[in-house]
Design a protein around this motif. Sequence first.
Motif, PDB file in Angstrom:
ATOM      1  N   GLU A  90      58.622  32.660  40.700  1.00 12.25           N
ATOM      2  CA  GLU A  90      57.363  32.755  41.438  1.00 12.25           C
ATOM      3  C   GLU A  90      57.010  34.216  41.742  1.00 12.25           C
ATOM      4  O   GLU A  90      55.885  34.641  41.514  1.00 12.25           O
ATOM      5  CB  GLU A  90      57.482  31.959  42.739  1.00 12.25           C
ATOM      6  CG  GLU A  90      56.202  31.870  43.517  1.00 12.25           C
ATOM      7  CD  GLU A  90      56.371  31.009  44.750  1.00 12.25           C
ATOM      8  OE1 GLU A  90      55.973  31.467  45.836  1.00 12.25           O
ATOM      9  OE2 GLU A  90      56.887  29.880  44.620  1.00 12.25           O
ATOM     10  N   VAL A  91      57.948  35.006  42.247  1.00 13.81           N
ATOM     11  CA  VAL A  91      57.630  36.383  42.628  1.00 13.81           C
ATOM     12  C   VAL A  91      57.538  37.317  41.429  1.00 13.81           C
ATOM     13  O   VAL A  91      56.882  38.352  41.504  1.00 13.81           O
ATOM     14  CB  VAL A  91      58.623  36.962  43.679  1.00 13.81           C
ATOM     15  CG1 VAL A  91      58.567  36.183  44.963  1.00 13.81           C
ATOM     16  CG2 VAL A  91      60.021  37.082  43.135  1.00 13.81           C
ATOM     17  N   LEU A  92      58.152  36.964  40.306  1.00  8.78           N
ATOM     18  CA  LEU A  92      58.079  37.821  39.122  1.00  8.78           C
ATOM     19  C   LEU A  92      56.658  37.950  38.587  1.00  8.78           C
ATOM     20  O   LEU A  92      56.335  38.911  37.913  1.00  8.78           O
ATOM     21  CB  LEU A  92      58.991  37.291  38.014  1.00  8.78           C
ATOM     22  CG  LEU A  92      60.478  37.519  38.221  1.00  8.78           C
ATOM     23  CD1 LEU A  92      61.281  36.821  37.121  1.00  8.78           C
ATOM     24  CD2 LEU A  92      60.820  39.001  38.276  1.00  8.78           C
ATOM     25  N   HIS A  93      55.807  37.006  38.898  1.00  6.75           N
ATOM     26  CA  HIS A  93      54.428  37.028  38.401  1.00  6.75           C
ATOM     27  C   HIS A  93      53.427  37.407  39.484  1.00  6.75           C
ATOM     28  O   HIS A  93      52.230  37.279  39.283  1.00  6.75           O
ATOM     29  CB  HIS A  93      54.091  35.665  37.790  1.00  6.75           C
ATOM     30  CG  HIS A  93      55.028  35.291  36.688  1.00  6.75           C
ATOM     31  ND1 HIS A  93      55.047  35.941  35.477  1.00  6.75           N
ATOM     32  CD2 HIS A  93      56.014  34.375  36.636  1.00  6.75           C
ATOM     33  CE1 HIS A  93      56.000  35.431  34.719  1.00  6.75           C
ATOM     34  NE2 HIS A  93      56.597  34.480  35.393  1.00  6.75           N
ATOM     35  N   VAL A 103      59.619  43.815  42.087  1.00 15.76           N
ATOM     36  CA  VAL A 103      60.868  43.073  42.197  1.00 15.76           C
ATOM     37  C   VAL A 103      61.998  43.932  41.654  1.00 15.76           C
ATOM     38  O   VAL A 103      61.934  44.412  40.520  1.00 15.76           O
ATOM     39  CB  VAL A 103      60.783  41.732  41.436  1.00 15.76           C
ATOM     40  CG1 VAL A 103      62.108  40.982  41.506  1.00 15.76           C
ATOM     41  CG2 VAL A 103      59.649  40.873  41.982  1.00 15.76           C
ATOM     42  N   VAL A 104      63.026  44.113  42.486  1.00 12.87           N
ATOM     43  CA  VAL A 104      64.212  44.870  42.101  1.00 12.87           C
ATOM     44  C   VAL A 104      65.397  43.916  42.175  1.00 12.87           C
ATOM     45  O   VAL A 104      65.594  43.243  43.194  1.00 12.87           O
ATOM     46  CB  VAL A 104      64.440  46.073  43.044  1.00 12.87           C
ATOM     47  CG1 VAL A 104      65.669  46.857  42.620  1.00 12.87           C
ATOM     48  CG2 VAL A 104      63.210  46.967  43.088  1.00 12.87           C
ATOM     49  N   ILE A 105      66.189  43.863  41.105  1.00 17.96           N
ATOM     50  CA  ILE A 105      67.275  42.887  41.037  1.00 17.96           C
ATOM     51  C   ILE A 105      68.598  43.567  40.731  1.00 17.96           C
ATOM     52  O   ILE A 105      68.740  44.248  39.711  1.00 17.96           O
ATOM     53  CB  ILE A 105      66.985  41.826  39.960  1.00 17.96           C
ATOM     54  CG1 ILE A 105      65.666  41.129  40.265  1.00 17.96           C
ATOM     55  CG2 ILE A 105      68.130  40.821  39.860  1.00 17.96           C
ATOM     56  CD1 ILE A 105      65.143  40.295  39.145  1.00 17.96           C
ATOM     57  N   PRO A 133      61.244  39.039  32.827  1.00 20.22           N
ATOM     58  CA  PRO A 133      60.263  39.342  31.782  1.00 20.22           C
ATOM     59  C   PRO A 133      60.797  40.434  30.845  1.00 20.22           C
ATOM     60  O   PRO A 133      61.631  41.248  31.237  1.00 20.22           O
ATOM     61  CB  PRO A 133      59.051  39.849  32.577  1.00 20.22           C
ATOM     62  CG  PRO A 133      59.619  40.374  33.846  1.00 20.22           C
ATOM     63  CD  PRO A 133      60.823  39.525  34.141  1.00 20.22           C
ATOM     64  N   THR A 134      60.310  40.451  29.626  1.00 16.92           N
ATOM     65  CA  THR A 134      60.737  41.507  28.701  1.00 16.92           C
ATOM     66  C   THR A 134      60.186  42.854  29.143  1.00 16.92           C
ATOM     67  O   THR A 134      60.810  43.880  28.889  1.00 16.92           O
ATOM     68  CB  THR A 134      60.287  41.199  27.260  1.00 16.92           C
ATOM     69  OG1 THR A 134      58.880  40.983  27.256  1.00 16.92           O
ATOM     70  CG2 THR A 134      61.007  39.982  26.718  1.00 16.92           C
ATOM     71  N   ASP A 135      59.039  42.867  29.800  1.00 18.21           N
ATOM     72  CA  ASP A 135      58.469  44.107  30.320  1.00 18.21           C
ATOM     73  C   ASP A 135      59.094  44.407  31.676  1.00 18.21           C
ATOM     74  O   ASP A 135      58.633  43.910  32.713  1.00 18.21           O
ATOM     75  CB  ASP A 135      56.950  44.013  30.447  1.00 18.21           C
ATOM     76  CG  ASP A 135      56.257  44.078  29.104  1.00 18.21           C
ATOM     77  OD1 ASP A 135      56.938  44.349  28.092  1.00 18.21           O
ATOM     78  OD2 ASP A 135      55.043  43.858  29.058  1.00 18.21           O
ATOM     79  N   ARG A 136      60.150  45.201  31.647  1.00 21.95           N
ATOM     80  CA  ARG A 136      60.849  45.579  32.874  1.00 21.95           C
ATOM     81  C   ARG A 136      61.541  46.908  32.629  1.00 21.95           C
ATOM     82  O   ARG A 136      61.800  47.297  31.499  1.00 21.95           O
ATOM     83  CB  ARG A 136      61.863  44.522  33.283  1.00 21.95           C
ATOM     84  CG  ARG A 136      63.016  44.368  32.310  1.00 21.95           C
ATOM     85  CD  ARG A 136      63.957  43.258  32.758  1.00 21.95           C
ATOM     86  NE  ARG A 136      65.102  43.106  31.889  1.00 21.95           N
ATOM     87  CZ  ARG A 136      65.197  42.247  30.891  1.00 21.95           C
ATOM     88  NH1 ARG A 136      64.174  41.471  30.582  1.00 21.95           N
ATOM     89  NH2 ARG A 136      66.301  42.169  30.172  1.00 21.95           N
ATOM     90  N   LEU A 137      61.823  47.586  33.719  1.00 22.29           N
ATOM     91  CA  LEU A 137      62.617  48.810  33.652  1.00 22.29           C
ATOM     92  C   LEU A 137      64.059  48.413  33.922  1.00 22.29           C
ATOM     93  O   LEU A 137      64.335  47.699  34.895  1.00 22.29           O
ATOM     94  CB  LEU A 137      62.147  49.821  34.697  1.00 22.29           C
ATOM     95  CG  LEU A 137      62.855  51.171  34.660  1.00 22.29           C
ATOM     96  CD1 LEU A 137      61.867  52.291  34.930  1.00 22.29           C
ATOM     97  CD2 LEU A 137      63.994  51.238  35.649  1.00 22.29           C
ATOM     98  N   THR A 138      64.958  48.827  33.063  1.00 27.58           N
ATOM     99  CA  THR A 138      66.382  48.567  33.248  1.00 27.58           C
ATOM    100  C   THR A 138      67.072  49.893  33.513  1.00 27.58           C
ATOM    101  O   THR A 138      66.935  50.838  32.737  1.00 27.58           O
ATOM    102  CB  THR A 138      66.997  47.893  32.007  1.00 27.58           C
ATOM    103  OG1 THR A 138      66.328  46.651  31.779  1.00 27.58           O
ATOM    104  CG2 THR A 138      68.488  47.637  32.195  1.00 27.58           C
ATOM    105  N   SER A 140      65.860  52.321  30.457  1.00 26.54           N
ATOM    106  CA  SER A 140      65.053  51.858  29.328  1.00 26.54           C
ATOM    107  C   SER A 140      63.896  51.025  29.873  1.00 26.54           C
ATOM    108  O   SER A 140      64.042  50.314  30.868  1.00 26.54           O
ATOM    109  CB  SER A 140      65.889  51.054  28.325  1.00 26.54           C
ATOM    110  OG  SER A 140      66.333  49.860  28.886  1.00 26.54           O
ATOM    111  N   CYS A 141      62.773  51.185  29.222  1.00 27.68           N
ATOM    112  CA  CYS A 141      61.584  50.424  29.613  1.00 27.68           C
ATOM    113  C   CYS A 141      60.584  50.465  28.468  1.00 27.68           C
ATOM    114  O   CYS A 141      60.649  51.330  27.604  1.00 27.68           O
ATOM    115  CB  CYS A 141      60.964  50.991  30.897  1.00 27.68           C
ATOM    116  SG  CYS A 141      60.292  52.647  30.752  1.00 27.68           S
ATOM    117  N   PRO A 142      59.652  49.515  28.462  1.00 29.52           N
ATOM    118  CA  PRO A 142      58.603  49.546  27.433  1.00 29.52           C
ATOM    119  C   PRO A 142      57.646  50.717  27.694  1.00 29.52           C
ATOM    120  O   PRO A 142      57.570  51.233  28.814  1.00 29.52           O
ATOM    121  CB  PRO A 142      57.900  48.205  27.604  1.00 29.52           C
ATOM    122  CG  PRO A 142      58.177  47.799  29.012  1.00 29.52           C
ATOM    123  CD  PRO A 142      59.503  48.385  29.364  1.00 29.52           C
TER     124      PRO A 142
END
Length: 158
Positions: free
Chosen positions: A100-103, A109-111, A122-127, A143-145
């Motif tokens: 719910e919060v990812l969208h 959102v920081v995990i 999601p694939t679009d995220r900063l790692t 890494s990030c898009p």
Amino acid sequence: MQSLIKLRVQLNSVKETLDLAAGIGQALKGGEVIELISDLGGGKTTFVRGLVQGAGSRDPVSSPSFTIRNDYRLATNFQIIHFDFYRLNEPGIIKDMLEEVLHDRSSVVVIEWPGIIGGVLPTDRLTLTLKVSGIDSRTATISCPESFAYLLDKVDTK
């Protein structure tokens, strides 16, 4: 498919970790997802402290290891939601709450410890991966898009 941006940054002190995070925090717009990976004591919560401060919050930052979730208020039009899944053996209802919060474009959102929630991110995220290289030093791999390149504008790769 977007190509990924990959950076490696040597952080030689807690201050450098906070500064890296603050630079990213200043660039946040809302809707971003940041995944933090490291061992225990690797600097994940320190990074979140700098991120929250950089985004403009004065809320105290602590690890949500026992509460699973901490929310940080910002003067802007979004909030930072900080999850720590270290103590979970299975995602359970947390997976539904997280989806719910990812969208939600009004949240960043920081995990920490994202492995338990697998394919929900999601694939679009900063790692950000932090590896301990000394008592206060870390090697950060980011890494990030390309769509998140604005988050890295203030990153000093030395």
